[in-house]
Scaffold this active site. Structure first.
Site, short mmCIF file in Angstrom:
data_model
loop_
_atom_site.label_atom_id
_atom_site.label_comp_id
_atom_site.label_asym_id
_atom_site.label_seq_id
_atom_site.Cartn_x
_atom_site.Cartn_y
_atom_site.Cartn_z
N PRO A 191 -3.72 17.94 -20.24
CA PRO A 191 -3.29 16.71 -19.58
C PRO A 191 -3.47 16.78 -18.05
O PRO A 191 -3.86 15.81 -17.42
CB PRO A 191 -1.80 16.60 -19.94
N ASP A 241 11.46 23.98 -14.96
CA ASP A 241 12.72 23.26 -15.07
C ASP A 241 13.85 24.13 -14.51
O ASP A 241 13.89 25.33 -14.76
CB ASP A 241 13.03 22.95 -16.55
N CYS A 382 33.23 -0.15 -2.54
CA CYS A 382 32.66 -1.51 -2.52
C CYS A 382 33.31 -2.39 -3.59
O CYS A 382 34.44 -2.83 -3.40
CB CYS A 382 31.14 -1.43 -2.66
N GLU A 406 33.34 -14.13 -6.53
CA GLU A 406 32.15 -13.71 -7.28
C GLU A 406 32.32 -13.95 -8.78
O GLU A 406 31.37 -14.28 -9.48
CB GLU A 406 31.86 -12.23 -7.01
N HIS A 508 29.58 2.09 1.48
CA HIS A 508 29.10 3.10 0.52
C HIS A 508 28.99 4.48 1.17
O HIS A 508 27.92 4.84 1.68
CB HIS A 508 27.73 2.69 -0.03
N GLU A 510 28.75 7.28 -0.15
CA GLU A 510 27.90 8.22 -0.90
C GLU A 510 26.53 8.41 -0.27
O GLU A 510 25.91 9.46 -0.44
CB GLU A 510 27.76 7.77 -2.37
N1 GLN Z 1 29.52 -7.47 -5.96
C1 GLN Z 1 30.28 -7.17 -4.79
C2 GLN Z 1 29.76 -7.92 -3.56
O1 GLN Z 1 28.67 -8.40 -3.55
C3 GLN Z 1 30.29 -5.68 -4.53
C4 GLN Z 1 28.93 -5.13 -4.23
C5 GLN Z 1 28.84 -3.63 -4.36
O2 GLN Z 1 29.70 -3.01 -4.98
N2 GLN Z 1 27.80 -3.04 -3.82
O3 GLN Z 1 30.44 -8.02 -2.57
#
Ligand code: GLN
Length: 531
Positions: A191, A241, A382, A406, A508, A510
């Protein structure tokens, strides 16, 4: 002058091209070179922001607010450099730019074609990354697999760059699969050979082949690939791996992958400083404790949808020599009559990450009530913060109709509402509140204890916000607003103090966690969960 490394993939997708690109970048950076990274995604979406996480995994957000492919998360975690709008280029972006120029009359008189107009635009994006970053080396990963219809123009552009810049300034890494065939119990190189034939047919001769396989290739197999693919045997790099992706740069270093690139570039082979990374590997190899953290979300079937969150949890675990085992809890499953004590039996902390839409949110709210009432450490991110507000408003402040606009446009008590500037937006793509915003942290709070400073910047990706009309009543009932964006008076962090550890943020965190430097909010969440 900037030098360019291109990473392509052959045989199958999902080989770990992103990790290969990141590993090479880390090694080159460790030798004192300034490295910048870029990814080409051949799909027609302008960015992944409008795709379902089930299609694409997480959307990684850069500091400048670009919504990008999740591989950019790997890049930032490996090289610890902030990437930007030049780092993720899609077919959608290229065609939009060319069509805009055509309408403006930039090509007046010409028939606008894939070659040279589209390919020129692609080349410009490569050079722009080099120029704006002022990097010594730009590494560009090309999404998809060689032979895909979609990536044709990108590959052609790279062929032209190789011609323009010459061998001393361009280097092609081709990542392929070397499968192990059970029964005959052998690795197969065919391959790889075919995929290199395909690449050559497009005018590109690889300078290095990275072979992904379950076991290392022996000399005989390497000789075979070298002969058929016309590259020196040393330039075939084993990528076996591994249990831990952070091991991969070290594996490449041991095979001198970075030295081979520097040699072709005629760049000095400076001594590599991998001390920090080696320390990391030592830690990850010797974790002597374990902890279970429940991640409650609606995309849990596809772990890549929460890639940076999962990595950030693991990074914080490393600091405490603890392996973080994630209990992936599908929030919709919590909505029926289930016993939460059973589901969270071994769970030491609950995290609710970001998400969009109504599906599964009632299960997430149930998990938040469970964490709040049972003193289980909680981190909301969030959507996780928005739901923590709704939960608190409903169950502690008795605002029974509390909700987010929302999920219910006609909602009577919109504790989470659309921002004023979002109300007239029609386009869905690229119009969220994106990228870095300031956050001012109140002294004496959990958040201050984590960050140990008053002014921070974090990355955002959301459309809805905490509704300040409810601030007084929530505060009276014990919710603490510990982080505020002063410019727009928007709530950034909330927390509870009569709880072991309960904190949630609108941004966020993270995206800023690194394996060698975990994020303060994840750090304190994991340390409280361990206690
Ligand atoms: N849906 C929510 C908003 O638009 C949170 C978005 C998210 O968690 N990234 O505010």
């Amino acid at each position: 002058m900037t030098k360019y490394v291109f990473v392509t993939g052959g045989v199958v997708s999902g080989l770990g091209k992103g990790i290969t690109a990141s590993s090479l970048a880390l090694l080159l950076k460790s030798r004192g070179y300034k490295v910048f990274m870029q990814k080409f995604d051949p799909y027609i979406n302008v960015d992944p922001g409008t795709m379902s996480p089930f299609q694409h995994g997480e959307v990684f957000v850069t500091a400048d607010g670009t919504e990008t492919d999740l591989d950019l998360g790997h890049y930032e975690r490996f090289i610890d450099e902030e990437l930007n709008y030049t780092s993720n280029i899609t077919t959608g972006k290229i065609y939009s730019a060319v069509i805009e120029k055509e309408r403006r009359g930039d090509y007046l008189g010409a028939t606008v074609q894939i070659v040279p107009h589209i390919t020129n635009e692609i080349k410009n994006k490569v050079y722009e990354a080099g120029m704006t970053s002022k990097a010594d080396i730009v590494i560009t990963e090309i999404g998809g697999t060689i032979g895909d219809i979609e990536s044709g123009a990108f590959i052609e552009a790279l062929r032209q760059i190789a011609l323009e810049k010459g061998k001393e300034n361009t280097f092609f890494v081709h990542t392929t699969l070397v499968p192990f065939i059970y029964g005959s119990d052998e690795l197969k190189t065919k391959p790889t050979q075919h995929s290199v034939i395909e690449l050559r047919g497009l005018g590109i001769q690889p300078d290095m082949i990275v072979t992904r396989s379950p076991i290392a290739l022996d000399d005989h197999l390497k000789n075979k690939i070298a002969l058929y693919c016309s590259i020196p045997k040393e330039n075939i790099i084993d990528s076996v791996d591994v249990k831990n992706i952070y091991q991969i740069p070290i594996n490449y270093y041991n095979q001198k992958a970075d030295e081979i690139i520097l040699k072709q570039f005629k760049l000095e082979n400076k001594k590599a400083n991998l001390k920090e990374w080696q320390k990391l590997i030592k830690t990850t190899d010797s974790l002597d404790k374990e902890i279970e953290i429940a991640l409650v979300g609606k995309y849990t079937e596809l772990h890549d949808a929460y890639l940076s969150v999962a990595e950030a949890l693991r990074h914080a675990g490393y600091k405490y020599h603890t392996k973080v085992n994630i209990n992936w809890v599908d929030s919709e499953k919590l909505e029926s009559d289930v016993d939460l004590n059973k589901i969270f039996k071994n769970t030491k902390g609950i995290i609710i990450p970001g998400g969009f839409g109504e599906r599964g949110i009632y299960g997430m709210i149930k998990a938040i009530t469970y964490a709040r009432e049972n003193n289980v450490p909680f981190l909301g991110i969030c959507l996780g913060m928005q739901l923590a507000v709704i939960e608190f408003a409903r169950n502690v402040c008795h605002i029974k109709e509390a909700n987010s606009r929302e999920f219910d446009n006609m909602c009577q008590e919109p504790v989470i509402d659309l921002m004023a500037e979002q109300k007239n937006i029609i386009n869905m793509g690229g119009t969220l509140r994106l990228g870095n915003y300031n956050c001012h942290i109140k002294k004496g709070t959990l958040a201050y204890n984590d960050y140990k400073c008053e002014n921070i910047k974090e990355r955002h990706r959301h459309r809805y916000e905490f509704n300040n009309n409810y601030k007084d009543i929530l505060e009276k009932n014990g919710l603490i607003f510990s982080g505020i964006n002063k410019e727009s008076n928007l709530v950034e962090i909330i927390e509870l103090n009569k709880h072991k550890h309960f904190i949630a943020c609108q941004f966020h965190p993270e995206f800023k966690s690194r394996p060698t430097k975990c994020h303060p909010l994840f750090d304190s969440f994991i340390s409280s969960s361990i206690k």
